[in-house]
Design a protein around this motif. Structure first.
Motif, PDB file in Angstrom:
ATOM      1  N   SER A 116       0.827  -1.212   0.000  1.00 16.44           N
ATOM      2  CA  SER A 116       0.000   0.000   0.000  1.00 16.44           C
ATOM      3  C   SER A 116       0.862   1.262   0.000  1.00 16.44           C
ATOM      4  O   SER A 116       0.527   2.254  -0.649  1.00 16.44           O
ATOM      5  CB  SER A 116      -0.930   0.007   1.210  1.00 16.44           C
ATOM      6  N   ASP A 139      -7.942  -4.395  -1.614  1.00 14.11           N
ATOM      7  CA  ASP A 139      -7.658  -4.958  -0.299  1.00 14.11           C
ATOM      8  C   ASP A 139      -8.727  -4.507   0.693  1.00 14.11           C
ATOM      9  O   ASP A 139      -8.875  -3.307   0.939  1.00 14.11           O
ATOM     10  CB  ASP A 139      -6.272  -4.465   0.162  1.00 14.11           C
ATOM     11  N   SER A 143      -6.105   0.338   3.347  1.00 12.06           N
ATOM     12  CA  SER A 143      -5.154   1.390   3.750  1.00 12.06           C
ATOM     13  C   SER A 143      -4.913   2.397   2.627  1.00 12.06           C
ATOM     14  O   SER A 143      -4.787   3.590   2.879  1.00 12.06           O
ATOM     15  CB  SER A 143      -3.822   0.820   4.238  1.00 12.06           C
ATOM     16  N   ASP A 238      -3.900  -2.457  -5.897  1.00  8.30           N
ATOM     17  CA  ASP A 238      -3.416  -2.897  -4.590  1.00  8.30           C
ATOM     18  C   ASP A 238      -4.202  -4.159  -4.255  1.00  8.30           C
ATOM     19  O   ASP A 238      -5.385  -4.098  -3.950  1.00  8.30           O
ATOM     20  CB  ASP A 238      -3.660  -1.799  -3.543  1.00  8.30           C
TER      21      ASP A 238
HETATM   22 MG   LIG Z   1      -1.807  -2.935   2.240  1.00 10.15          MG
END
Ligand SMILES: [Mg+2]
Ligand SMILES: Nc1ncnc2c1ncn2[C@@H]1O[C@H](COP(=O)(O)OP(=O)(O)O)[C@@H](O)[C@H]1O
Length: 397
Positions: A116, A139, A143, A238
Motif C-alpha cells: 500500500s 484490499d 489502507s 493494490d
Molecule cells: Mg496494504
C-alpha cells in the motif's frame, strides 16, 4: 457462553468502541485533506522536463502565464499550474488516446511488505510527472483508500462499489461509477469497500457451476478495467492479501507486476513460495480461458536498511537471485515514510518530519526507484517504447 467466547466477545466490543472513537477523532467530516503542494521554479521545471531558464523564457515571452509569488517575491507553482504549463507547451507524457493504460499490480501475498505504501507513493509520483492515474484498492483492509482520504465506512450503504461490481449476485455493472475523486486532480480511485469480502465469497461460489460462470468470475475486474482503460495512463492495483478469486481477478486484469520484497530473511523466503504460487495461478487462469501475458515483472526491494549487516547480505542475495527482474535501487527504510503513512499521507504530500536532508534523501531515493518503474511503464506503449525517457515526450510547441 464459555469463558473463551466471552473473553473474545468482550475484546470485540472494546475494539468496536475504540474504532468508533478513533473515527470521530481521525475522520471528522471537516478533516478532509486539502493538498498543499507547491513547487519552486527548479522543481517545477524538472517535473515538466524543462530547464528553469526555458520556463522563465516562456513566461517572459507570454507563452505561459506569470507564476504566482510569495510575499517575499519567490515564485511558486501548484499542481494545476504544472498541468496548464504542460498543456500550453504541448508536453504530453502519457500514452496516445488509442493506447491502453498500463495496469500494474503491486503484488505479494504477504501483509506488511509495503504494497500500500508503494501504491500510494507511486500514484503520487506518476501524477507529479504528468500521468493520469487510477488506483484500484482491492484490499478489504483499505489502507490505500484511507491514504486518498476516503473512509471505507462511508461506502457501506453505497451500491456503486467495487464489491458490488465484482459480485455475480449484484446487478450493478457500470464500472466507471465506482470511480471517485481524490485530493489529487489527476488521480482517481476505486475505493475498497467492506463488501469486497462478500464479493470474494460470491465469486468463489461460481465454482459450483463451473465453466462459463467461473470464467466470468475470473475476468470481472479485467472487463471493468477494459471499459476505462483509454481514460488513464496507469492503473495501479493494490491486491488483497491472500490468493482467492479476488486475487485471481487482480492477476487476470494486470498487464505488469511489481513485487515488493523487504530485505528481510523471512520475507525473502516467502517470496520464493509466492513466485511458485503466481506461476500456479497463471496456469489456473489459462485453464479457465483467461490467459495472461505480462509486459513486465519487476521485484522491488521495499525496505532496506544499509546499516543492518543482515540486510546488506539479503540485498546481495536478492541481486543474485532476481538478476534481471530486480530494480537497480532498493527503497530505503525511512522514518519519513513511516511518519507520513501513519498520518495517511505520502512523503510527496508532507513536509519534512525531521531534517530537510533526511526528507530529501528519502524523496530522491523514491524518485530513483519510481523512475525505473516509469521506464517499464513507458516501454509498454508503442508511442513511447523505443524513444527513451525524454524523447518519448512529444512536444508540439
Ligand atoms: Mg496494504
Ligand atoms: N520504506 C519504508 N520505510 C519505513 N517504513 C515503511 C516503508 N515501507 C513501508 N513501511 C511501513 O511498513 C508498514 C507496512 O506497509 P504497508 O504498505 O501497509 O504494507 P502492505 O500493504 O504490504 O500490508 C507501514 O506501517 C508502513 O508505514
Amino acid at each position: 457462553m464459555s469463558f473463551t467466547v466471552n473473553t473474545l466477545r468482550n475484546v470485540t466490543t472494546a475494539c468496536q468502541q475504540m474504532r468508533d472513537h478513533i473515527k470521530t477523532i481521525v475522520f471528522r467530516p471537516d478533516a478532509h485533506k486539502t493538498l498543499d503542494i507547491t513547487f519552486g521554479p527548479t522543481v517545477a521545471a524538472e517535473l515538466i522536463g524543462r530547464t528553469p531558464e526555458a520556463l522563465a523564457k516562456a513566461e517572459a515571452k507570454g507563452r505561459l502565464p506569470q507564476p504566482k509569488q510569495l510575499p517575499n517575491g519567490r515564485r511558486f507553482y501548484t499542481l494545476e499550474d504544472l498541468t496548464q504549463i504542460r498543456e500550453a507547451l504541448g508536453i504530453h507524457v502519457g500514452k496516445q488516446p488509442d493506447e491502453d493504460a498500463v495496469v500494474l499490480a503491486v503484488q505479494n501475498f504477504k501483509g506488511g511488505v509495503g504494497k500500500s505504501t508503494i501504491t500510494k507513493h507511486l500514484a503520487d509520483y506518476l501524477a507529479l510527472h504528468g500521468y493520469r492515474v487510477l488506483v484500484i484498492d482491492c484490499d478489504p483492509q483499505a489502507s490505500t483508500t484511507t491514504m486518498f482520504d476516503i473512509q471505507p465506512e462511508t461506502l457501506i450503504d453505497d451500491d456503486q462499489t467495487l464489491g458490488a461490481f465484482l459480485s455475480p449476485r449484484s446487478t450493478f455493472s457500470n464500472f466507471a461509477e465506482t470511480i471517485r475523486d481524490t485530493p489529487w486532480p489527476t488521480i482517481k480511485i476505486v475505493p475498497s469497500s467492506l463488501g469486497l469480502q462478500d464479493a470474494e465469497w460470491d465469486l468463489t461460489s461460481t465454482l459450483r457451476e463451473g465453466g462459463q460462470a467461473v470464467r466470468e468470475s475470473l475476468q470481472a475486474l479485467r472487463i471493468g478495467i477494459a471499459s476505462v482503460t483509454k481514460d488513464f495512463d496507469v492503473i495501479l492495483l493494490d491486491p488483497p492479501p491472500a490468493m482467492g478469486f479476488l486475487g485471481l481477478n487482480v492477476m487476470a486484469a494486470a498487464t505488469g507486476l511489481l513485487i515488493p520484497v523487504p530485505a528481510r530473511q523471512l520475507d525473502y523466503l516467502s517470496t520464493i513460495h509466492f513466485m511458485d504460487t503466481i506461476a500456479d495461478n497463471i496456469e489456473i487462469l489459462e485453464q479457465n480461458g483467461t490467459p495472461v501475458n505480462y509486459g513486465f515483472i519487476r521485484v522491488v526491494c521495499s525496505t532496506f536498511s544499509p546499516s543492518k549487516p543482515g540486510e546488506n547480505d539479503m540485498w546481495r542475495i536478492m541481486q543474485a537471485t532476481y538478476a534481471g527482474l530486480l530494480l537497480g535501487q532498493p527503497i530505503l527504510a525511512s522514518e519519513e515514510i513511516k511518519n507520513a503513512t501513519q498520518a495517511f499521507r505520502s512523503i510527496y504530500e508532507s513536509k519534512p518530519s525531521a531534517s530537510h536532508q533526511t526528507y530529501t534523501r528519502c524523496r530522491d531515493n523514491l524518485d530513483a526507484v519510481f523512475g525505473e518503474v516509469e521506464q517499464q511503464i513507458r516501454q509498454q506503449w508503442s508511442s513511447t517504447s523505443l524513444t527513451g525517457t525524454d524523447a518519448g515526450v512529444s512536444v508540439a510547441a
